[in-house]
Design a protein around this motif. Structure first.
Motif, mmCIF file in Angstrom:
data_model
loop_
_atom_site.group_PDB
_atom_site.id
_atom_site.type_symbol
_atom_site.label_atom_id
_atom_site.label_comp_id
_atom_site.label_asym_id
_atom_site.label_seq_id
_atom_site.Cartn_x
_atom_site.Cartn_y
_atom_site.Cartn_z
ATOM 1 N N ARG A 80 143.755 -37.823 -26.939
ATOM 2 C CA ARG A 80 145.177 -37.970 -27.263
ATOM 3 C C ARG A 80 145.927 -38.568 -26.084
ATOM 4 O O ARG A 80 145.480 -38.498 -24.943
ATOM 5 N N GLU A 81 147.097 -39.100 -26.382
ATOM 6 C CA GLU A 81 147.954 -39.581 -25.301
ATOM 7 C C GLU A 81 148.502 -38.396 -24.527
ATOM 8 O O GLU A 81 148.659 -37.299 -25.069
ATOM 9 N N GLY A 82 148.796 -38.613 -23.277
ATOM 10 C CA GLY A 82 149.354 -37.556 -22.444
ATOM 11 C C GLY A 82 148.261 -36.729 -21.796
ATOM 12 O O GLY A 82 147.075 -36.967 -21.969
ATOM 13 N N ALA A 83 148.696 -35.741 -21.045
ATOM 14 C CA ALA A 83 147.768 -34.876 -20.316
ATOM 15 C C ALA A 83 147.158 -33.836 -21.243
ATOM 16 O O ALA A 83 147.821 -33.318 -22.140
ATOM 17 N N PHE A 84 145.903 -33.550 -21.027
ATOM 18 C CA PHE A 84 145.211 -32.476 -21.740
ATOM 19 C C PHE A 84 145.133 -31.301 -20.774
ATOM 20 O O PHE A 84 144.448 -31.355 -19.764
ATOM 21 N N VAL A 85 145.880 -30.256 -21.062
ATOM 22 C CA VAL A 85 145.927 -29.083 -20.194
ATOM 23 C C VAL A 85 145.088 -27.990 -20.833
ATOM 24 O O VAL A 85 145.304 -27.621 -21.988
ATOM 25 N N ILE A 86 144.111 -27.496 -20.078
ATOM 26 C CA ILE A 86 143.236 -26.438 -20.579
ATOM 27 C C ILE A 86 143.213 -25.303 -19.547
ATOM 28 O O ILE A 86 142.587 -25.416 -18.509
ATOM 29 N N PRO A 87 143.955 -24.236 -19.816
ATOM 30 C CA PRO A 87 144.024 -23.131 -18.858
ATOM 31 C C PRO A 87 142.735 -22.314 -18.845
ATOM 32 O O PRO A 87 141.933 -22.391 -19.774
ATOM 33 N N ASN A 88 142.579 -21.533 -17.790
ATOM 34 C CA ASN A 88 141.372 -20.748 -17.591
ATOM 35 C C ASN A 88 141.728 -19.261 -17.523
ATOM 36 O O ASN A 88 142.075 -18.757 -16.465
ATOM 37 N N PRO A 89 141.676 -18.549 -18.651
ATOM 38 C CA PRO A 89 142.007 -17.118 -18.627
ATOM 39 C C PRO A 89 140.960 -16.328 -17.845
ATOM 40 O O PRO A 89 139.809 -16.733 -17.755
ATOM 41 N N TRP A 90 141.370 -15.210 -17.282
ATOM 42 C CA TRP A 90 140.448 -14.391 -16.502
ATOM 43 C C TRP A 90 140.073 -13.100 -17.207
ATOM 44 O O TRP A 90 139.190 -12.385 -16.756
ATOM 45 N N ASP A 91 140.745 -12.794 -18.312
ATOM 46 C CA ASP A 91 140.388 -11.601 -19.086
ATOM 47 C C ASP A 91 140.930 -11.753 -20.508
ATOM 48 O O ASP A 91 141.560 -12.754 -20.836
ATOM 49 N N ILE A 92 140.679 -10.765 -21.348
ATOM 50 C CA ILE A 92 141.091 -10.857 -22.748
ATOM 51 C C ILE A 92 142.614 -10.903 -22.865
ATOM 52 O O ILE A 92 143.159 -11.653 -23.676
ATOM 53 N N GLY A 93 143.317 -10.148 -22.036
ATOM 54 C CA GLY A 93 144.785 -10.153 -22.091
ATOM 55 C C GLY A 93 145.365 -11.525 -21.793
ATOM 56 O O GLY A 93 146.244 -12.011 -22.512
ATOM 57 N N SER A 94 144.873 -12.166 -20.728
ATOM 58 C CA SER A 94 145.399 -13.498 -20.402
ATOM 59 C C SER A 94 144.972 -14.517 -21.450
ATOM 60 O O SER A 94 145.713 -15.456 -21.743
ATOM 61 N N ALA A 95 143.803 -14.328 -22.058
ATOM 62 C CA ALA A 95 143.369 -15.230 -23.130
ATOM 63 C C ALA A 95 144.302 -15.109 -24.335
ATOM 64 O O ALA A 95 144.713 -16.117 -24.916
ATOM 65 N N ARG A 96 144.661 -13.883 -24.690
ATOM 66 C CA ARG A 96 145.587 -13.676 -25.809
ATOM 67 C C ARG A 96 146.951 -14.290 -25.514
ATOM 68 O O ARG A 96 147.558 -14.921 -26.372
#
Length: 96
Positions: free
Chosen positions: A17-33
């Motif tokens: 896609r156009e633009g930046a592809f941002v993919i965060p890195n959660p460290w636990d289930i809470g941050s993933a949610r």
């Protein structure tokens, strides 16, 4: 449920896609949610974080160690949750 190939095509499309592809890195289930709830379509994982949690360098954890740890089981639960959260987030974005 989508096949592995379908998931791969969808993930590749995110990169194209156009633009930046941002993919965060959660460290636990809470941050993933939290991150999935914010609308991120994909979330990363970290082999280095897993290895360091075991007191090792990245790429120094063998399959037998991964399969026998509670961290691996927690990681599997996180992966299953992420797949579920991504499906829900995708559905919610498409709903009127």
């Amino acid at each position: 449920m989508k096949s592995r190939a379908e998931k791969g095509h969808a993930f590749r499309a995110m990169h194209e896609r156009e633009g930046a592809f941002v993919i965060p890195n959660p460290w636990d289930i809470g941050s993933a949610r939290l991150l999935a709830g914010l609308g991120f379509e994909a979330l990363a994982t970290t082999s280095a974080g897993f290895a360091r949690a075991m007191g090792k360098m990245d790429y120094r954890v063998g399959r037998s160690e991964v399969g026998s740890t509670s961290s691996f089981r927690a990681g599997r639960q996180l992966r299953n949750h992420l797949a579920s959260a991504a499906s829900v987030a995708s559905f919610e974005r498409k709903s009127p």
